[in-house]
Motif scaffolding. Structure first.
Motif, PDB file in Angstrom:
ATOM      1  N   PRO A 334       0.808  -1.234   0.000  1.00 66.08           N
ATOM      2  CA  PRO A 334       0.000   0.000   0.000  1.00 66.08           C
ATOM      3  C   PRO A 334       0.836   1.276   0.000  1.00 66.08           C
ATOM      4  CG  PRO A 334      -1.006  -1.611   1.444  1.00 66.08           C
ATOM      5  CD  PRO A 334       0.310  -2.208   0.995  1.00 66.08           C
ATOM      6  N   ALA A 335       1.887   1.328   0.803  1.00 60.72           N
ATOM      7  CA  ALA A 335       2.685   2.556   0.842  1.00 60.72           C
ATOM      8  C   ALA A 335       3.409   2.785  -0.477  1.00 60.72           C
ATOM      9  CB  ALA A 335       3.688   2.485   1.992  1.00 60.72           C
ATOM     10  N   ALA A 337       2.422   1.667  -3.408  1.00 61.18           N
ATOM     11  CA  ALA A 337       1.449   1.912  -4.473  1.00 61.18           C
ATOM     12  C   ALA A 337       1.142   3.396  -4.607  1.00 61.18           C
ATOM     13  CB  ALA A 337       0.163   1.132  -4.200  1.00 61.18           C
ATOM     14  N   VAL A 338       1.220   4.126  -3.506  1.00 60.54           N
ATOM     15  CA  VAL A 338       1.004   5.574  -3.569  1.00 60.54           C
ATOM     16  C   VAL A 338       2.069   6.220  -4.458  1.00 60.54           C
ATOM     17  CG1 VAL A 338       1.024   7.684  -2.215  1.00 60.54           C
ATOM     18  CG2 VAL A 338      -0.104   5.662  -1.323  1.00 60.54           C
ATOM     19  N   GLY A 341       1.399   5.316  -7.932  1.00 62.90           N
ATOM     20  CA  GLY A 341       0.119   5.820  -8.437  1.00 62.90           C
ATOM     21  C   GLY A 341      -0.845   4.721  -8.819  1.00 62.90           C
ATOM     22  N   LEU A 342      -0.852   3.658  -8.029  1.00 68.31           N
ATOM     23  CA  LEU A 342      -1.673   2.506  -8.385  1.00 68.31           C
ATOM     24  C   LEU A 342      -2.540   2.072  -7.215  1.00 68.31           C
ATOM     25  CD1 LEU A 342       1.089   0.417 -10.160  1.00 68.31           C
ATOM     26  CD2 LEU A 342      -0.954   1.339 -11.258  1.00 68.31           C
ATOM     27  N   PRO A 343      -3.699   1.491  -7.511  1.00 69.21           N
ATOM     28  CA  PRO A 343      -4.470   0.858  -6.441  1.00 69.21           C
ATOM     29  C   PRO A 343      -3.843  -0.482  -6.101  1.00 69.21           C
ATOM     30  CG  PRO A 343      -5.582   0.571  -8.535  1.00 69.21           C
ATOM     31  CD  PRO A 343      -4.370   1.423  -8.809  1.00 69.21           C
ATOM     32  N   VAL A 344      -4.036  -0.919  -4.869  1.00 69.65           N
ATOM     33  CA  VAL A 344      -3.407  -2.175  -4.466  1.00 69.65           C
ATOM     34  C   VAL A 344      -4.162  -2.766  -3.290  1.00 69.65           C
ATOM     35  CG1 VAL A 344      -1.824  -1.171  -2.779  1.00 69.65           C
ATOM     36  CG2 VAL A 344      -1.141  -3.215  -4.015  1.00 69.65           C
ATOM     37  N   GLU A 345      -4.050  -4.058  -3.157  1.00 69.30           N
ATOM     38  CA  GLU A 345      -4.627  -4.752  -2.013  1.00 69.30           C
ATOM     39  C   GLU A 345      -3.723  -4.569  -0.797  1.00 69.30           C
ATOM     40  OE1 GLU A 345      -7.434  -7.154  -1.886  1.00 69.30           O
ATOM     41  OE2 GLU A 345      -8.000  -5.937  -3.600  1.00 69.30           O
ATOM     42  N   PRO A 346      -4.234  -4.800   0.395  1.00 69.98           N
ATOM     43  CA  PRO A 346      -3.361  -4.755   1.571  1.00 69.98           C
ATOM     44  C   PRO A 346      -2.287  -5.849   1.484  1.00 69.98           C
ATOM     45  CG  PRO A 346      -5.660  -4.725   2.212  1.00 69.98           C
ATOM     46  CD  PRO A 346      -5.630  -5.038   0.755  1.00 69.98           C
ATOM     47  N   PRO A 350       1.297  -9.266  -6.100  1.00 62.10           N
ATOM     48  CA  PRO A 350       2.022  -9.221  -7.373  1.00 62.10           C
ATOM     49  C   PRO A 350       1.412  -8.190  -8.308  1.00 62.10           C
ATOM     50  CG  PRO A 350       0.654 -11.187  -7.234  1.00 62.10           C
ATOM     51  CD  PRO A 350       0.566 -10.517  -5.904  1.00 62.10           C
ATOM     52  N   HIS A 351       2.249  -7.609  -9.132  1.00 63.75           N
ATOM     53  CA  HIS A 351       1.773  -6.609 -10.074  1.00 63.75           C
ATOM     54  C   HIS A 351       2.635  -6.658 -11.327  1.00 63.75           C
ATOM     55  CE1 HIS A 351      -0.213  -2.925 -11.386  1.00 63.75           C
ATOM     56  NE2 HIS A 351       0.967  -2.562 -11.859  1.00 63.75           N
TER      57      HIS A 351
ATOM     58  N   GLY B 202      -3.606   9.118  -3.033  1.00 65.14           N
ATOM     59  CA  GLY B 202      -3.076   8.027  -3.840  1.00 65.14           C
ATOM     60  C   GLY B 202      -3.126   6.679  -3.166  1.00 65.14           C
ATOM     61  N   THR B 204      -5.117   3.367  -1.352  1.00 67.94           N
ATOM     62  CA  THR B 204      -6.162   2.487  -1.860  1.00 67.94           C
ATOM     63  C   THR B 204      -7.157   2.179  -0.749  1.00 67.94           C
ATOM     64  OG1 THR B 204      -4.627   1.453  -3.414  1.00 67.94           O
ATOM     65  CG2 THR B 204      -6.638   0.238  -2.918  1.00 67.94           C
ATOM     66  N   HIS B 335      -7.648   5.508  -4.521  1.00 68.20           N
ATOM     67  CA  HIS B 335      -8.138   4.515  -5.475  1.00 68.20           C
ATOM     68  C   HIS B 335      -9.177   3.676  -4.737  1.00 68.20           C
ATOM     69  CE1 HIS B 335      -4.896   5.367  -8.310  1.00 68.20           C
ATOM     70  NE2 HIS B 335      -4.060   5.347  -7.296  1.00 68.20           N
ATOM     71  N   PHE B 352      -0.675 -11.530 -11.809  1.00 63.94           N
ATOM     72  CA  PHE B 352      -0.054 -10.210 -11.862  1.00 63.94           C
ATOM     73  C   PHE B 352      -0.997  -9.249 -12.576  1.00 63.94           C
ATOM     74  CE2 PHE B 352       4.360 -10.404 -10.463  1.00 63.94           C
ATOM     75  CZ  PHE B 352       4.484 -11.757 -10.223  1.00 63.94           C
ATOM     76  N   PRO B 353      -1.793  -8.501 -11.836  1.00 64.09           N
ATOM     77  CA  PRO B 353      -2.648  -7.513 -12.488  1.00 64.09           C
ATOM     78  C   PRO B 353      -1.781  -6.539 -13.282  1.00 64.09           C
ATOM     79  CG  PRO B 353      -3.050  -7.611 -10.125  1.00 64.09           C
ATOM     80  CD  PRO B 353      -1.867  -8.444 -10.394  1.00 64.09           C
TER      81      PRO B 353
END
Lengths: 580, 357
Positions: A334-335, A337-338, A341-346, A350-351, B202, B204, B335, B352-353
């Protein structure tokens, strides 16, 4: 230990000549057979005694007594100087001051007290004393024999074990407490040089007269600290005791087991953490007013992100090492992802960045971008320098002491880093170095000093074109591919892995054949890290040693060298029993 | 100086361009970071010419000058009973209402009557009777009133009260005549920035579909010159938390008026608060200790709320059940991830999204 090391200092000139002849002969045979594989060089590696690193100390305590005890004590091992690209290399050169030894003693006392405390003794000790208020030599011996074997990574000599048991007994009698006495004996083990130093003890190599090989236990330690960054387990020590490690098949099976172990991840993470100089994160900070979205947690997680990316790539997926610099796969928190600039799960998820994303490979991860920047702005120079030093094993000199920064600072009309750095190109004193660093760093200028993407800098377009040793590119993806395909990239990793595995910097003279052979093997197996680990761990260089000048100092050097002091302290303990 | 002005103008231009652009996916989400009853205050408290109201401690002392001569039942428990079983009937203590022309809020009923306030910007017809009731109670006034302090702090500290809005179909943050606004409860903590004081944009937030499903509300809205104005939502339920005690507020005819930005939004949430819900939220969240600290006499306040309630009359008694109000609200961009929208349950989906930068 000093005597043992001295035993490894024999001249090997005759042996080396014989080996060279064998290498040449083998090469000729291979050539006659039309074989494509290069012959396996038999040059030995350097013989060393190296201090446990802080992580290795912690991992040793954890392996024998558990994570809770290991984590209850701060590692007392001193910081190491980065040598030839790795801090671990500094372990072969470091000494201990009396203050540091005092710290180690205090930690040893704390660990020992934890091991025998009521919360741990029942499952960490193999027996209970007949009377908890008196000495019990039988129980003390059972514990010390096994704990000593695991901590010192080889069985205790009978004389040594007897001295420890006797010391435990005398202390128990004085304090009317079996456990206090036992703790004192354990403390003595934990401050012994046999525990604190990984010593390459050697013996004559029966297969090569005049040459020396690591003895079974030293080989076990070299293997386990290489692949696991921790001490050998019981099975590896058993293989050392039985002589299995000295057989080709026995060694192969041991390495195979170690590569399949979950502990391989710890070793791999430790290696890359060192190679990427991630110790910088221990003190890295960004100006919160300039980068409010980058917290301490962000930076810590940036380090973790890259290590997760690497482990997933080279271990879980067993992919080409070079593709780490072009992969789109990573992990986000989460930290982080900010910043991305992306949304993310807790937690960690993987991304995969899309193909049109500017995020490509390790160079575009926050860890690399933020670590090689200033607190308030990016630094193309630092980024380019790090690229050359960390991934290509090249050395970029530090700026001269009389460097004039005014040409840079006074260029107040410059909007972009490229415009500011143009000052360097017009100054011959600066240009020499900056021309080999800045073009790579400037390709990363779409990322600010915290690793956040920016389309422009101060409203101006960012020019990310450049060149890396003849490969031209117009942006970060081109840089990533240029580095991925750089001919020095695999060789640099081989060099670092060799140093990590053998406990010190590779010698450009003595180790060049082995390094060249490893690089060939690495390429032939698709640049898979597991293959490289296996090749090195089973190579002749890994299990045979040549005298090391450093080791001589242990016996003959001037007084301040720490191992000598520890030996004296240890001898004192032996002479007087285990008392304080 | 000229350079500074030029830079400022350039930044304004950049900001304006950014606002005029559509957000990614024509969607933007905001999470509440501050929410509190809007109180118009002047430096000299001119809106409270009679002074501030007494709290339970002062009322207890006045009512029981010699409490040691009475039993606990006759004193403390009697006041507890009156607090938990309130009555709208008048009592002996004076209650100081706001005596001001001005108040923050919205014109909820489209009328401008004698009881309405005027907005400090001059707009007439402001409906905010809760302000009239609580404006002269110290605990509701900033910057150090007990309610004022703890309410927004609880939003940053807790997750039960995580509220957010998602704007979809947004063509521009500057002007758009029709967008969809959805109110959700979120599940995640807010991320504090490196200064340790602000919530950073920013982050989520996952939509709470398990316990928050009943809190989801949809409405329409429009954006005019960067300000979002929504149509009323009847029956907005706000999970409210203060001092670790969960409760709710129910706002009827709720509407937002928010200035939107790339990183956050700020403005008003106005509507009609259910009187009993408002009151029980207050006394559930606050012990007598906190009420005394803020000089909040719940007993007197309830009578005022009943007296000033101005909407939704009870069909049987005719008594108004809700009272006009406005809350200051600040939000940070997040988000918003709704598991009902993505394909995570798709067994063929990638581990992997793929997205973004």
């Amino acid at each position: 230990m000093a005597l043992a090391l001295r035993a490894g200092q024999h001249s090997h000139r005759a042996g080396a000549q014989l080996k060279s002849a064998l290498v040449l002969f083998t090469a000729l045979l291979v050539g006659c057979n039309g074989g494509s594989e290069s012959p396996v060089p038999e040059d030995p590696s350097a013989q060393r005694a190296r201090l446990l690193t802080a992580d290795q100390y912690r991992n040793s305590i954890a392996a024998v007594f558990g994570d809770d005890i290991a984590d209850s004590v701060l590692s007392p091992m001193p910081p190491l100087s980065r040598t030839a690209g790795l801090r671990a290399n500094g372990a072969a050169e470091v000494g201990l001051t009396s203050d540091q030894l005092s710290q180690i003693q205090r930690s040893a006392a704390a660990v020992a007290a934890k091991v025998v405390d009521p919360a741990h003794r029942d499952f960490l000790l193999p027996c209970r004393p007949a009377d908890a208020n008196a000495a019990d030599a039988v129980c003390a011996e059972r514990f010390l024999r096994e704990a000593g074997r695991l901590l010192q990574r080889r069985p205790l000599a009978d004389e040594r074990l007897a001295a420890l048991v006797d010391g435990a007994g005398r202390a128990a009698a004085q304090t009317d407490d079996f456990y206090t006495g036992l703790a004192l004996a354990l403390e003595a083990v934990l401050i012994s040089p046999e525990f604190l130093f990984i010593a390459d003890r050697s013996e004559p190599d029966p297969e090569r007269p005049g040459a020396r090989r690591l003895d079974g236990y030293a080989l076990a330690s070299r293997l386990s600290f290489f692949l696991w960054n921790g001490p050998p387990d019981d099975a590896l020590l058993a293989a050392a005791a039985s002589g299995e490690l000295h057989s080709e098949e026995g060694l192969r099976l041991a390495v195979e087991r170690m590569l399949a172990s979950s502990r391989l991840e710890a070793g791999t993470r430790a290696f890359f953490d060192d190679m990427l100089a991630f110790d910088a994160f221990d003190s890295l900070a960004k100006d919160p007013m300039v980068y409010p979205r980058v917290t301490g947690a962000t930076l810590a997680q940036a380090r973790e992100q890259t290590l997760r990316t690497i482990v997933d790539h080279v271990l879980v997926r067993d992919l080409d090492y070079r593709d780490l610099f072009t992969t789109r796969r990573t992990f986000l928190s989460p930290a982080l992802a900010v910043v991305y600039g992306l949304p993310v799960e807790p937690g960690w998820t993987p991304h995969e960045f899309s193909e049109d994303s500017p995020r490509i490979g390790l160079l575009t991860q926050v860890s690399y971008l933020a670590a090689h920047s200033h607190a308030v702005r990016s630094s193309p120079t630092q980024r380019g320098k790090a690229l050359r030093e960390e991934f290509l094993c090249q050395v970029v000199p530090d700026p001269p002491p009389n460097v004039d920064f005014s040409t840079l600072e006074e260029n107040e009309h410059a909007k972009t880093a490229r415009e500011r750095l143009d000052a360097h190109n017009s100054n011959p004193a600066c240009a020499g170095c900056h021309l080999v660093t800045d073009p790579m760093g400037l390709a990363l200028e779409h990322f600010d000093g915290a690793g956040q993407y920016r389309a422009t800098e101060n409203g101006a377009e960012i020019d990310t074109a450049g060149e890396l040793d003849g490969a031209l590119y117009d942006g970060v993806e081109g840089l990533a591919r240029a580095l991925r395909n750089h001919p020095k990239l695999p060789g640099c990793l081989v060099n670092r892995v060799y140093a990590w595995g053998t406990g010190g910097p590779a010698s450009p003279v003595h180790d060049r054949n082995t390094l060249a052979w490893l690089e060939d093997r690495f390429a032939a197996e698709g640049y898979r890290l597991r293959g490289l680990f296996e090749a090195l761990a089973t190579s002749p260089a890994f299990r045979t040693v040549r005298p090391a000048e450093e080791a001589v100092k242990l016996d003959h050097g001037p007084g301040p060298t720490a191992p000598a002091r520890i030996s004296e302290a240890q001898l004192a303990l032996r002479d007087t029993g285990v008392t304080r | 100086m000229r350079a500074v002005v030029a830079l400022g103008a350039a930044l304004c231009l950049v900001a304006a361009r950014a606002a005029a652009e559509a957000p990614p996916g024509n969607t933007i989400g905001y999470v509440f970071t501050d929410l509190f009853w809007s109180v118009y205050q002047t430096d000299g408290a001119e809106e409270c010419p009679q002074g501030f109201n007494d709290g339970p401690r002062e009322q207890f002392a006045a009512r029981f000058p010699a409490p040691e001569k009475l039993s606990v039942e006759e004193t403390r428990l009697a006041m507890e009973a009156a607090t938990w079983h309130p009555s709208g009937a008048p009592h002996d203590f004076a209650f100081h209402e706001i005596e001001s022309t001005y108040a923050y809020g919205l014109d909820l009923d489209g009328e401008s009557g004698p009881n309405d306030f005027r907005h400090p910007d001059g707009s007439p017809g402001i409906d905010n009777e809760i302000y009239r009731a609580v404006g002269c109670i110290i605990g509701f006034r900033g910057p150090d009133g007990v309610e004022y302090i703890f309410q927004s702090k609880a939003i940053k500290d807790e997750a039960y009260n995580r509220m957010m809005i998602n704007l979809t179909g947004v063509d521009s943050l500057e002007n758009d005549d029709s967008i969809t606004v959805t109110v959700y409860r979120g599940r995640d903590e807010l991320l504090t920035d490196a200064t340790g004081e602000a919530i950073m944009p920013g982050g989520t937030q996952r939509v709470d579909r398990r316990w928050g499903e009943s809190l989801i509300r949809h409405t329409r809205g429009r954006i005019e010159d960067g300000v979002l104005i929504t149509e009323p939502i009847d029956g907005l339920v706000i999970p409210w938390q203060n001092l670790q005690v969960p409760s709710v507020q129910r706002i009827r005819g709720a509407r937002f008026e928010l200035r939107l930005g790339q990183d956050g939004a700020e403005g008003l949430l106005a509507g009609y608060a259910d009187v009993d819900t408002f009151y029980y939220q207050l006394i559930r969240n606050d012990s007598t200790h906190h009420l005394a600290n803020g000089q909040i006499s719940a007993i007197s306040l309830y009578k005022a709320l009943r007296r000033l309630a101005d909407a939704y009359p009870d069909p049987e008694t005719g008594e108004h059940t809700a009272i006009s109000t406005a809350l200051d609200v600040r939000m940070t961009r997040v988000h918003i991830v709704d598991e009902a929208d993505d394909g995570r349950d798709d067994p063929g989906g990638s581990a992997f999204p793929v997205s973004g930068r």
